[in-house]
Design a protein around this motif. Structure first.
Motif, mmCIF file in Angstrom:
data_model
loop_
_atom_site.group_PDB
_atom_site.id
_atom_site.type_symbol
_atom_site.label_atom_id
_atom_site.label_comp_id
_atom_site.label_asym_id
_atom_site.label_seq_id
_atom_site.Cartn_x
_atom_site.Cartn_y
_atom_site.Cartn_z
ATOM 1 N N ILE A 1 0.840 -1.602 0.319
ATOM 2 C CA ILE A 1 -0.082 0.010 0.545
ATOM 3 C C ILE A 1 0.599 0.920 0.229
ATOM 4 O O ILE A 1 1.854 1.353 0.930
ATOM 5 C CB ILE A 1 -0.696 -0.096 1.111
ATOM 6 C CG1 ILE A 1 -1.503 -0.982 1.071
ATOM 7 C CG2 ILE A 1 -1.738 1.169 1.416
ATOM 8 C CD1 ILE A 1 -2.360 -1.497 1.977
ATOM 9 N N GLY A 2 0.699 1.954 -1.259
ATOM 10 C CA GLY A 2 1.402 2.664 -0.719
ATOM 11 C C GLY A 2 3.465 2.193 -1.101
ATOM 12 O O GLY A 2 4.300 3.709 -0.350
ATOM 13 N N GLY A 3 3.633 1.663 -1.341
ATOM 14 C CA GLY A 3 5.172 1.257 -1.632
ATOM 15 C C GLY A 3 5.250 0.865 -0.250
ATOM 16 O O GLY A 3 6.557 0.712 0.281
ATOM 17 N N MET A 4 4.381 0.616 0.758
ATOM 18 C CA MET A 4 4.874 -0.299 1.694
ATOM 19 C C MET A 4 3.991 -1.506 1.873
ATOM 20 O O MET A 4 2.865 -1.435 1.420
ATOM 21 C CB MET A 4 4.617 0.887 3.035
ATOM 22 C CG MET A 4 5.176 2.231 2.699
ATOM 23 S SD MET A 4 4.679 3.801 4.079
ATOM 24 C CE MET A 4 2.553 4.113 2.948
ATOM 25 N N MET A 5 4.200 -2.255 2.995
ATOM 26 C CA MET A 5 3.770 -3.593 3.205
ATOM 27 C C MET A 5 2.563 -3.348 4.551
ATOM 28 O O MET A 5 3.587 -3.334 5.399
ATOM 29 C CB MET A 5 4.418 -4.625 3.399
ATOM 30 C CG MET A 5 5.898 -4.949 2.168
ATOM 31 S SD MET A 5 4.363 -5.715 1.426
ATOM 32 C CE MET A 5 5.453 -5.920 0.048
ATOM 33 N N LEU A 6 1.468 -3.184 4.723
ATOM 34 C CA LEU A 6 0.759 -2.782 5.494
ATOM 35 C C LEU A 6 -0.566 -3.392 5.462
ATOM 36 O O LEU A 6 -0.709 -4.345 4.562
ATOM 37 C CB LEU A 6 0.020 -1.352 4.811
ATOM 38 C CG LEU A 6 1.555 0.002 5.934
ATOM 39 C CD1 LEU A 6 0.148 1.302 4.874
ATOM 40 C CD2 LEU A 6 1.880 -0.015 6.237
ATOM 41 N N PRO A 7 -1.702 -3.755 6.492
ATOM 42 C CA PRO A 7 -2.712 -4.577 6.625
ATOM 43 C C PRO A 7 -3.193 -4.268 5.237
ATOM 44 O O PRO A 7 -3.957 -2.641 5.253
ATOM 45 C CB PRO A 7 -3.397 -4.593 8.052
ATOM 46 C CG PRO A 7 -2.535 -2.935 9.055
ATOM 47 C CD PRO A 7 -1.150 -2.780 8.165
ATOM 48 N N ASN A 8 -4.387 -4.747 5.016
ATOM 49 C CA ASN A 8 -5.067 -4.982 3.917
ATOM 50 C C ASN A 8 -6.822 -4.912 4.585
ATOM 51 O O ASN A 8 -7.146 -5.651 3.531
ATOM 52 C CB ASN A 8 -5.196 -5.209 2.348
ATOM 53 C CG ASN A 8 -4.787 -6.948 3.017
ATOM 54 O OD1 ASN A 8 -5.792 -7.955 3.724
ATOM 55 N ND2 ASN A 8 -4.283 -7.224 1.562
ATOM 56 N N GLY A 9 -7.042 -5.581 5.458
ATOM 57 C CA GLY A 9 -8.066 -5.979 6.115
ATOM 58 C C GLY A 9 -8.563 -6.864 5.752
ATOM 59 O O GLY A 9 -9.730 -7.136 6.355
ATOM 60 N N LYS A 10 -8.181 -8.070 5.141
ATOM 61 C CA LYS A 10 -8.752 -9.564 4.872
ATOM 62 C C LYS A 10 -8.087 -10.366 6.104
ATOM 63 O O LYS A 10 -7.015 -9.444 7.095
ATOM 64 C CB LYS A 10 -7.849 -9.922 3.509
ATOM 65 C CG LYS A 10 -8.391 -9.160 2.457
ATOM 66 C CD LYS A 10 -9.710 -9.430 2.575
ATOM 67 C CE LYS A 10 -10.485 -9.127 1.324
ATOM 68 N NZ LYS A 10 -11.705 -9.427 0.328
#
Length: 235
Positions: free
Chosen positions: A35-44
């Protein structure tokens, strides 16, 4: 663990550059996306393995759910498409410092049902200042990223900043670059992403360039280690 294989095209003039990048993705955690070039939680989340990380990451999700890891299952698919553009506002022929304005848009082409993407658009803008000192280059950048919030995740839109120093060798055929990058708080209650990268570039010939980059995460929500290698053809 997340693996990307990128293919891309770019076009550059004296004042503008334009690039598009499309990856193939393989990952064993459907709760994390780029997300935006970073590894972040996606809600899944993977409900079958929900208890594995419920306590550690419960606060990262808007509904109190956790990011979960499924080590026995790997998702494959097309990733999100990134479109980049830069405008070379001031070059070093007319000013002591070069200034570029940059932008990107993330188009949600990834399979959101598999957790590879968020299904949302992201976009960002930034400015880069660069100064060449003989065979040494120093630079800094600052930007803003608008993150399309995925379902069940509360993410703040961060300010990004970074600075680096590079050294050229053998008539610029080789170069080394050390770069530090950080963001403002994205997930309430967690320190922001930060990483330190070291890159090697080798000019094989006038048309072919090789790059190798290693990065170390400096915060809990940043990848522990990441490695990138690639080839670029100039035509």
């Amino acid at each position: 663990r997340i693996f990307y294989f990128y293919g891309g095209l770019g076009y550059q003039t004296k004042k503008w550059s334009f690039n598009i990048s499309v990856p193939l993705v393989a990952q064993n955690n459907n709760g994390i996306s780029q997300i935006g070039g970073m590894m972040l939680p996606n809600g899944k989340s993977n409900n079958a393995n929900r208890s594995q990380t419920e306590g550690e990451f419960g606060g990262m999700m808007g509904n109190g759910g956790g990011i979960t890891s499924s080590l026995s299952h790997t998702n494959y698919g097309l990733g999100d498409t990134y479109i980049y553009g830069s405008y070379f506002f001031i070059d070093e022929l007319t000013s002591p410092v070069a200034i570029n304005f940059n932008s990107f848009v993330k188009v949600p082409t990834a399979n959101n049902s598999e957790g590879i993407g968020t299904g949302k658009f992201d976009f960002g803008i930034s400015a880069t200042l660069k100064k060449n000192l003989s065979s040494i280059v120093i630079f800094g950048d600052i930007g803003y990223i608008n993150i399309g919030d995925p379902p069940n995740a509360q993410l703040n839109n961060p300010v990004s900043y970074g600075f680096g120093i590079g050294k050229f060798f053998e008539d610029s055929n080789y170069s080394l670059l050390l770069y530090y990058q950080s963001y403002s708080t994205i997930i309430k209650g967690y320190e922001p992403p930060r990483q330190l990268s070291l890159g090697l570039n080798y000019k094989i010939n006038s048309q072919l360039n090789f790059s190798l980059i290693g990065s170390a995460g400096l915060s809990k929500v940043t990848s522990a280690f990441s490695f990138l290698t690639g080839l670029k053809w100039n035509v």
